[in-house]
Design an enzyme around this catalytic site. Structure first.
Site, PDB file in Angstrom:
ATOM      1  N   GLN A 195      40.310  51.742  42.653  1.00 35.35           N
ATOM      2  CA  GLN A 195      40.443  51.128  43.971  1.00 35.35           C
ATOM      3  C   GLN A 195      41.870  50.661  44.212  1.00 35.35           C
ATOM      4  O   GLN A 195      42.190  50.164  45.273  1.00 35.35           O
ATOM      5  CB  GLN A 195      39.507  49.903  44.064  1.00 35.35           C
ATOM      6  CG  GLN A 195      38.041  50.250  44.068  1.00 35.35           C
ATOM      7  CD  GLN A 195      37.160  49.015  43.957  1.00 35.35           C
ATOM      8  OE1 GLN A 195      36.410  48.877  43.006  1.00 35.35           O
ATOM      9  NE2 GLN A 195      37.240  48.102  44.917  1.00 35.35           N
ATOM     10  N   PHE A 219      32.748  49.137  43.995  1.00 30.63           N
ATOM     11  CA  PHE A 219      32.115  47.817  44.098  1.00 30.63           C
ATOM     12  C   PHE A 219      32.956  46.700  43.480  1.00 30.63           C
ATOM     13  O   PHE A 219      32.426  45.652  43.140  1.00 30.63           O
ATOM     14  CB  PHE A 219      30.712  47.826  43.484  1.00 30.63           C
ATOM     15  CG  PHE A 219      29.882  49.023  43.848  1.00 30.63           C
ATOM     16  CD1 PHE A 219      29.486  49.223  45.162  1.00 30.63           C
ATOM     17  CD2 PHE A 219      29.521  49.966  42.892  1.00 30.63           C
ATOM     18  CE1 PHE A 219      28.741  50.342  45.511  1.00 30.63           C
ATOM     19  CE2 PHE A 219      28.781  51.087  43.233  1.00 30.63           C
ATOM     20  CZ  PHE A 219      28.382  51.273  44.548  1.00 30.63           C
ATOM     21  N   GLU A 266      38.739  47.906  40.530  1.00 29.15           N
ATOM     22  CA  GLU A 266      39.931  47.262  41.065  1.00 29.15           C
ATOM     23  C   GLU A 266      40.956  47.064  39.948  1.00 29.15           C
ATOM     24  O   GLU A 266      42.123  47.383  40.121  1.00 29.15           O
ATOM     25  CB  GLU A 266      39.561  45.931  41.725  1.00 29.15           C
ATOM     26  CG  GLU A 266      40.738  45.319  42.484  1.00 29.15           C
ATOM     27  CD  GLU A 266      40.331  44.168  43.395  1.00 29.15           C
ATOM     28  OE1 GLU A 266      39.138  44.021  43.690  1.00 29.15           O
ATOM     29  OE2 GLU A 266      41.218  43.400  43.794  1.00 29.15           O
ATOM     30  N   ARG A 289      37.261  31.924  45.682  1.00 25.80           N
ATOM     31  CA  ARG A 289      36.389  32.432  46.756  1.00 25.80           C
ATOM     32  C   ARG A 289      34.982  31.855  46.644  1.00 25.80           C
ATOM     33  O   ARG A 289      34.305  31.655  47.656  1.00 25.80           O
ATOM     34  CB  ARG A 289      36.362  33.960  46.783  1.00 25.80           C
ATOM     35  CG  ARG A 289      35.682  34.530  48.029  1.00 25.80           C
ATOM     36  CD  ARG A 289      35.888  36.024  48.216  1.00 25.80           C
ATOM     37  NE  ARG A 289      37.121  36.328  48.914  1.00 25.80           N
ATOM     38  CZ  ARG A 289      37.224  36.503  50.251  1.00 25.80           C
ATOM     39  NH1 ARG A 289      36.149  36.430  51.022  1.00 25.80           N
ATOM     40  NH2 ARG A 289      38.388  36.759  50.800  1.00 25.80           N
ATOM     41  N   ARG A 300      31.976  43.127  44.555  1.00 21.76           N
ATOM     42  CA  ARG A 300      31.520  42.959  45.949  1.00 21.76           C
ATOM     43  C   ARG A 300      31.110  41.497  46.260  1.00 21.76           C
ATOM     44  O   ARG A 300      30.056  41.043  45.810  1.00 21.76           O
ATOM     45  CB  ARG A 300      30.343  43.889  46.181  1.00 21.76           C
ATOM     46  CG  ARG A 300      30.074  44.247  47.632  1.00 21.76           C
ATOM     47  CD  ARG A 300      28.980  45.283  47.684  1.00 21.76           C
ATOM     48  NE  ARG A 300      28.879  45.930  48.996  1.00 21.76           N
ATOM     49  CZ  ARG A 300      28.078  46.958  49.236  1.00 21.76           C
ATOM     50  NH1 ARG A 300      27.332  47.452  48.282  1.00 21.76           N
ATOM     51  NH2 ARG A 300      28.020  47.506  50.432  1.00 21.76           N
ATOM     52  N   PHE A 337      33.094  38.924  45.432  1.00 23.92           N
ATOM     53  CA  PHE A 337      34.248  38.324  44.759  1.00 23.92           C
ATOM     54  C   PHE A 337      34.076  36.820  44.570  1.00 23.92           C
ATOM     55  O   PHE A 337      34.949  36.034  44.911  1.00 23.92           O
ATOM     56  CB  PHE A 337      35.495  38.626  45.610  1.00 23.92           C
ATOM     57  CG  PHE A 337      36.803  38.648  44.867  1.00 23.92           C
ATOM     58  CD1 PHE A 337      37.121  39.675  44.009  1.00 23.92           C
ATOM     59  CD2 PHE A 337      37.739  37.639  45.059  1.00 23.92           C
ATOM     60  CE1 PHE A 337      38.352  39.699  43.354  1.00 23.92           C
ATOM     61  CE2 PHE A 337      38.976  37.654  44.407  1.00 23.92           C
ATOM     62  CZ  PHE A 337      39.276  38.693  43.555  1.00 23.92           C
ATOM     63  N   THR A 343      42.624  36.098  49.965  1.00 32.03           N
ATOM     64  CA  THR A 343      43.101  34.713  49.993  1.00 32.03           C
ATOM     65  C   THR A 343      44.496  34.590  49.382  1.00 32.03           C
ATOM     66  O   THR A 343      45.166  33.593  49.581  1.00 32.03           O
ATOM     67  CB  THR A 343      42.112  33.776  49.279  1.00 32.03           C
ATOM     68  OG1 THR A 343      41.932  34.217  47.935  1.00 32.03           O
ATOM     69  CG2 THR A 343      40.774  33.769  49.998  1.00 32.03           C
ATOM     70  N   ALA A 357      38.202  43.198  49.170  1.00 32.08           N
ATOM     71  CA  ALA A 357      38.071  42.086  50.117  1.00 32.08           C
ATOM     72  C   ALA A 357      37.515  42.549  51.462  1.00 32.08           C
ATOM     73  O   ALA A 357      37.760  41.916  52.485  1.00 32.08           O
ATOM     74  CB  ALA A 357      39.416  41.378  50.303  1.00 32.08           C
ATOM     75  N   GLU A 396      31.569  43.755  52.009  1.00 34.22           N
ATOM     76  CA  GLU A 396      30.946  42.746  51.157  1.00 34.22           C
ATOM     77  C   GLU A 396      29.858  41.902  51.820  1.00 34.22           C
ATOM     78  O   GLU A 396      28.850  41.593  51.187  1.00 34.22           O
ATOM     79  CB  GLU A 396      32.027  41.805  50.601  1.00 34.22           C
ATOM     80  CG  GLU A 396      32.948  42.470  49.597  1.00 34.22           C
ATOM     81  CD  GLU A 396      34.229  41.669  49.396  1.00 34.22           C
ATOM     82  OE1 GLU A 396      35.015  41.559  50.368  1.00 34.22           O
ATOM     83  OE2 GLU A 396      34.438  41.153  48.303  1.00 34.22           O
TER      84      GLU A 396
END
Lengths: 488, 788
Positions: free
Chosen positions: B221, B252, B256, B334, B366, B368, B470, B539, B741
């Site tokens: 990703q 998902f 990442e 988060r 997903r 986070f 964020t 995100a 998400e």
């Protein structure tokens, strides 16, 4: 005797002389044939991304088409079959097969990695002319995991595919398939050599008996739904293998007056209807063994012979008082099934001796037998515990009780102490509560990833309560899935 | 029980007479045919280059241990082995951590090493086949000295083993408001982690090139981060590394950062051996080596009035981060940002503990952290309702943030951002009506009275999810658009395709802008050489960011074309309009193809890059004050379940969902995200259980033991609809909203419905305190009020 394999792949005849006996069909497709549409998602027959259709000529001359997991299917076991992969469905984007059209129209794919497997499960159902309302469709794709869609679009596609399949004329395709399979149909024994490794593919149980007496160190493989994992997961090498796939006389089922005789090579799929009509709960239990791809390959004989403490058939068959027919060369013996399981990983089987059949007594009151499979997920899961109860109550008194469990000990095992407390006593709430306490004397279950020891013991006790409720309060809702459940 | 047919409502009908694939049309995923025919290529399907070697990574089977000795002679001498790689072979930095350098690529070197979790990479074997590499790795002789291991959140909290000091968000006077509250409750909820179970495991192929160059094909990703980590490991500049990703078989969040290790390893193998090198984790290795969703333990103390309106609340969120940072700090942030969900918390304190443990380093998944934070507050609401004997929906409603457009001070979040776009009240009102919530609740209560073994339950839960990274700087994206002289269009952008339909949506945006059929727009693999310095596709921001960047690129080319043809026709640029397939001004008309050809002959550039940076957002993490989110996405779900009070088995019976995607770019794709997200959220909270033994070894590392939902777990009745009044008040691409998400958290309704069913079991006085995942065992334990 032959020394080569013959099978069809997407309509083309393949003859293979020098294949490693444990090469999986999946790796053969991807690595040797460059057919990369078929995917590996788990290499253990649990996700279905590797699903292909295998067609075989049944002994009655009909063509049997089944979805199977190619990741745990060894290449030699494809002898005499026709294998269809996703690549065969369409050649161009302008002419997709109906199954593809429906999957596309209903947004049945997102990441697409599981999609070829779903397509092949649905294609197989289509070729069999199956209607696919949601319940049937659930069973057809229970062995295909999708992490993206939540399944709704796929089930919608399935329903429409089934609506066409019911009435589709597929005689042309079926004729071609029949003719091809007939061409490679033969009764000769096959022995394959690959370096040090040997694979035997007998065509009759007499050939099997002879080969196994001569090579008692060989590993017998029927559906490979368990042994396949020895290779793909434990990375073991199996130098000598006897494949049962071609032994037609082991794959037959006979219904006697008082018993059902199930040959060791009968798959779950083939036995399911007969077992369900004899004992509805047994049919439901079989429906929840693996999923369709596993049931199409796995055999009841194999589920018994490998002695797993968490196999689902043994506790059910023990509760029913089944017996096991064993054969070594020309010698045969029959033993109560429960006596076959000596200890964890140890069975009462001599070198060269193999399971020939299991004999299941037929009861007049099929409803006396109830069984409950407890797992984290309903479909395609392994039991945390599986409780099987066969209790006869006459005039309010327990005449006999056979209770067997899987997942509660190192082997499938009877709850002898519970049976003793129940037998001869009144069939009441009070005597029941006493019997529930006896489970702790019968079993000392383990804690593992499927459940804790506490849960297993408590639930085993509660299952007796559930049996009691079902037999004494027939209008009470007690089932969440399967036959007799009040929900969709 | 009433039964209606299963429905999926597409709220936007395709536009008549326009181009194929316009914005808002429900066209299929661009690769749909390729998916169904097996023609879609994933990394492991790319024809293996001549002389390619295969790499296997040997990992630790200890949670925490010192390596006393390591003898790799047998590994090196094994058949078909090309090379054995340890940390001593790394020319650059021995690290693959995404943010903080605490993720060694290999633990093992000449001086031994210390392993900090099961599954940590020790060394790698390069061989001519994967089987040979794996077999050789197994012949290593490694002796360990076990060290004390911290495995659980409880262990870590007791030992104060944290990645960083506790972080707080607060607002108001919690202490005073708590004391003044008519009712107070304290409780704890434990929430399990989750395995991504993307169907395609981690995979990468590296080809060495001239000089320092290396080209990578991988399933990631975040191609830019792969580029950075490969360069850092090899000690070469970023410009020597090209990373390409066509598609992933699911991500998902699991792709990442978790692709960094395998990709850096194959890049190293390729450069050291001069041969292409490939890796593919099998399922068990993948599940053991890669991080998962963080498990959380949330303690809460809440004060509320007789109506259930929250006056004061304290959350202590403790998360199991594993042995290294990975993305844990942002994830835990988060979780705090979503501790309020849709509810105004007038006096609030959120403490966050980021536990360092000797387990795999947990990562993005997903939501986070948002889902865990949200389960916390939904649990609180559920318990308040139980305490007051009210329908939890009533308590939810009295606590909602002030609706958009109303004048109220009940719209400030615990991080001091004003909620200006709250539409949850409207969505919930509509869903209550469409799902028949009230009458079904009554019917269920009646049914439960007449049943002794089975109990049904129902719950409605809302979702408000903040959209934007964020870490503010990540909210940027680039795109590259070429028009060739035949009128065909080449589209590239920084986002990656993992099944979510991003490529399709962005192609729709380009088609819409140029008014050509979408078939004209060639979707091309994400490539660090085409669009540089990208953020992860994460995100939920993939379309928001890359869609706007693509739009920017299109507008640049379009302006050149308009200026050119306006001059040619001698009209004003604003008089030019793009019609389907042609460009017109008054009686002047030219086809798109002819215009392109003509512009080329006039030496007009037909290529442009685009860029986008999200406006308005700022976040002061030290003070815990700011506007971290551009906007919020909303939705709500009603779930109905049934449980077996003797076994704890449970089943989902009916689901009704109404979800806000703003103005949908593609209703078919958005519905797919909504249903798929819901299923994944429901799976997380029910059947999906990760289980480690007492030595910290994961025992659920394959689908035989780890159970994601299968088809029959889908509710027999599902009514899913896109909220047809949705429109993003912020200037997002075509006023759409992010959808990746948020729908996952609709699955929380299943856990709350199970809690409702348990609460209905006979003779209950205590609140069920049902933890997640609600396996049969946890449900039975809740039914039995524990059983010790």
């Amino acid at each position: 005797m032959r020394d080569q394999l013959s099978f069809y792949l997407n309509g083309e005849l393949k003859t293979i002389r020098d294949a490693p006996p444990t090469q999986t069909l999946l790796r053969y497709l991807r690595e040797d044939e460059n057919l990369c549409g078929t995917k590996e998602g788990c290499a253990e027959g649990d996700c279905g991304a590797c699903t292909v259709m295998v067609s075989t000529l049944a002994s009655d001359g009909s063509v049997k088409r089944e979805a199977i997991n190619s990741c745990i299917r060894f290449l030699p076991s494809l002898e005499g079959t026709s294998v269809t992969t996703v690549e065969a469905l369409s050649e161009t984007i302008s002419a997709p097969h109906l199954v593809q059209q429906k999957m596309i129209a209903h947004d049945g794919s997102q990441c697409g990695f599981c999609t070829p497997g779903f397509v092949m499960s649905l294609y197989t159902a289509y070729r069999n002319g199956d209607a696919l309302p949601v319940k049937a469709a659930n069973d057809v794709v229970a062995g295909n995991l999708c992490r993206c869609t939540g399944y709704g679009p796929i089930l919608t596609a399935a329903k429409e595919i089934g609506d066409v399949a019911k009435n589709a004329d597929q005689s042309g395709d079926n004729k071609i398939e029949y003719d091809q399979l007939s061409k490679i149909n033969h009764q000769e024994n096959i022995v394959l050599e690959h370096g040090e490794a040997q694979a035997f593919l007998p065509a009759t149980s007499d050939q099997l008996a002879e080969i196994y007496t001569e090579h008692p160190d060989a590993t017998i493989i029927a559906g490979a739904t368990d042994v396949g994992l020895w290779v793909t997961k434990m990375h073991r090498t199996l130098p000598k293998i006897i494949f049962l796939n071609r032994v037609r006389d082991l794959a037959s089922m006979k219904r006697g007056k008082n018993e059902l005789i199930i040959g060791a090579g009968v798959t779950y799929s083939d036995a399911m209807d007969a077992l369900a009509s004899a004992y509805p709960d047994l049919g439901e239990l079989v429906r929840r063994i693996g999923a369709l791809q596993v049931r199409n390959a796995g055999t009841i004989g194999g589920n018994i012979a490998n002695g797993s403490p968490i196999g689902d058939m043994p506790p059910a068959l023990i509760a029913l008082g089944a017996t096991l027919a064993l054969r070594c060369g020309s010698e045969r013996r029959t033993i109560p099934l429960e006596d076959f399981f000596l200890d964890y990983g140890k069975q009462d089987r001599k070198p060269g001796e193999f399971v020939e059949a299991v004999r299941v007594p037929l009861a007049k009151r099929a409803g006396d037998f109830k069984c409950y499979k407890i797992s984290k997920r309903f479909d395609q899961d392994i039991s945390a515990l599986c409780g099987c109860f066969n209790i006869q109550v006459v005039g309010g008194v327990v005449k006999s009780a056979r209770i067997a469990f899987g997942g509660m000990a190192g082997t499938p095992k009877r709850a002898a102490k519970v049976e003793a407390v129940l037998t001869g006593g009144a069939w009441t709430q009070e005597s029941l509560e006493l019997a529930m306490l006896a489970f702790a004397d019968d079993f000392t279950p383990l804690t593992d990833m499927r459940a804790s020891a506490d849960y297993r013991l408590r639930t085993a006790q509660n299952l007796l309560m559930k049996y009691f409720t079902e037999s004494s309060a027939p209008f009470e809702q007690t089932r969440l899935v399967g036959h007799g459940n009040a929900f969709l | 029980m009433t039964v209606a047919p299963t429905s999926r409502k597409k709220s936007t009908a395709p536009r008549a007479g326009g181009i194929r694939g316009a914005v808002s049309s429900p066209i299929a995923h661009d690769s749909a045919y390729k998916h169904t025919s097996g023609a879609a290529l994933y990394v492991d399907d790319i024809p293996t280059p001549e002389n390619c070697s295969h790499v296997y990574i040997a990992v630790s089977d200890r949670a925490h241990a010192k390596i006393i000795s390591a003898d790799l002679d047998a590994v090196r001498a094994a058949p078909d082995v090309v090379a054995v790689l340890t940390k001593d072979d790394i020319p650059g930095k021995n690290d693959v951590g995404p943010v903080v350098s605490d993720d060694p690529m290999f633990v093992l070197g000449k001086g031994g090493g210390v392993v900090e979790c099961e599954g940590q990479a020790l060394f790698a074997v390069v061989a001519t086949t994967m089987d040979a590499a794996r077999a050789a790795a197994a012949s290593a002789k490694i002796t360990y000295e076990d060290l004390p291991a911290i495995l659980t959140i409880d262990d870590a909290m007791a030992a104060k083993s944290l990645l960083e000091p506790p972080y707080k968000m607060k607002r108001g006077d919690v202490k005073r408001a708590m004391l003044a509250s008519p009712h107070q409750l304290k409780g704890r909820v434990e929430i399990g982690g989750q395995e991504h179970f993307y169907l395609e495991g981690q995979a990468a192929l590296a080809t060495p090139g001239e000089d320092d160059d290396v080209t990578i094909y991988c399933s990631s990703q975040h191609p830019t981060e792969i580029q950075h980590k490969v360069a850092s490991v090899l000690g070469i500049p970023y410009n020597a590394v090209t990373v390409e990703v066509r598609r992933m078989g699911g991500g998902f969040g699991g792709k990442e950062t978790n692709g960094n290790l395998p990709t850096a390893v194959v890049a190293l193998a390729a450069k050291l051996t001069g041969r292409p090198a490939k890796i593919r984790y099998d399922r068990d290795d993948d599940m053991i080596i890669t991080g998962k969703r963080h498990d959380f333990r949330i303690d809460y103390q809440v004060g509320f009035d007789h109506a259930g309106c929250i006056q004061a609340i304290i959350f202590d969120q403790a998360a199991r981060c594993g042995h290294s940072h990975d993305l844990s700090l942002s994830i835990c942030d988060r979780a705090m940002f979503h501790a309020d969900n849709c509810y105004y918390l007038p006096n609030v304190l959120i403490n966050s503990y980021r536990c360092k443990t000797n387990t795999v380093s947990n990562t993005a998944f997903r939501g986070f952290g948002g889902p865990q934070g949200m389960v916390g507050i939904e649990r609180v609401i559920d318990e308040i309702a139980f305490h007051l004997g009210k329908d939890p929906l009533e308590v939810r409603r009295v606590n909602f943030y002030a609706a958009k457009g109303t004048v109220s001070d009940r719209n400030v979040t615990p991080y001091h951002m004003n909620v200006e776009d709250c539409v949850i009240d409207k969505i919930v009102d509509e869903l209550v009506a469409s799902s028949g919530y009230a009458s079904r609740r009554r019917e269920i209560a009646h049914w439960n009275k007449n049943q002794s073994l089975l109990k049904r339950g129902i719950a409605l839960t809302p979702v408000k999810f903040g959209i934007s990274f964020t870490a503010t700087h990540l909210n940027q994206a680039g795109a590259l658009v070429h028009i060739y002289t035949d009128g065909s269009i080449h589209l590239n952008h920084g986002g990656t395709e993992m099944g979510q339909g991003l490529f399709t949506k962005i192609a729709q945006i380009v088609a819409e802008e140029f008014q050509v059929d979408i078939d004209r727009v060639k979707i091309t693999p994400t490539n660090t050489g085409k669009v540089p310095n990208t953020s992860a596709t994460a995100a939920s921001a993939g379309t928001d960011l890359n869609g706007m960047a693509a739009l920017d690129a299109c507008k640049k080319i379009k302006k050149r074309l308009i200026d050119f043809i306006a001059a040619d026709w001698n009209v004003k640029p604003k008089e030019i309009t793009f019609l389907p397939g042609s460009i017109q001004s008054g009686k002047n008309k030219i086809s798109f193809d002819d215009l392109v050809a003509k512009a080329y002959m006039a030496r007009i550039s037909l290529s442009a890059n685009g860029f986008y940076a999200t406006p308005k957002i700022k976040w002061d993490r030290k003070k815990g004050i700011g506007r971290p989110f551009f906007y919020f996405a909303y939705g709500a779900a009603v779930s109905e379940v049934v449980i077996d009070t003797l076994t704890g088995e449970n089943r989902l019976l009916r689901v009704d969902i109404l979800h806000d995607v703003g103005k949908s770019l593609n209703p078919a794709i958005d519905l797919g995200q909504i249903e798929g997200g819901f299923a994944q959220g429901a799976g997380w909270l029910t059947t999906e259980e990760l289980w480690w033994d007492d030595r910290g070894r994961l025992k659920t590392h394959a689908p035989s033991t780890y159970k994601i939902p299968t088809a029959s777990d889908r509710a027999p009745e599902m009514n899913i609809a896109i909220w047809d009044r949705g429109r993003n008040p912020e200037e997002t691409v075509y006023r759409s909203k992010a959808v990746g998400e948020p729908p996952l958290m609709l699955g929380i309704s299943v856990l709350m419905a199970l809690s409702d069913a348990v609460a209905s079991s006979n003779g209950r006085e205590a609140y069920p305190s049902l933890d997640a995942p609600a396996t049969p065992e946890r449900v039975l334990r809740a039914v039995s009020d524990g059983w010790e």
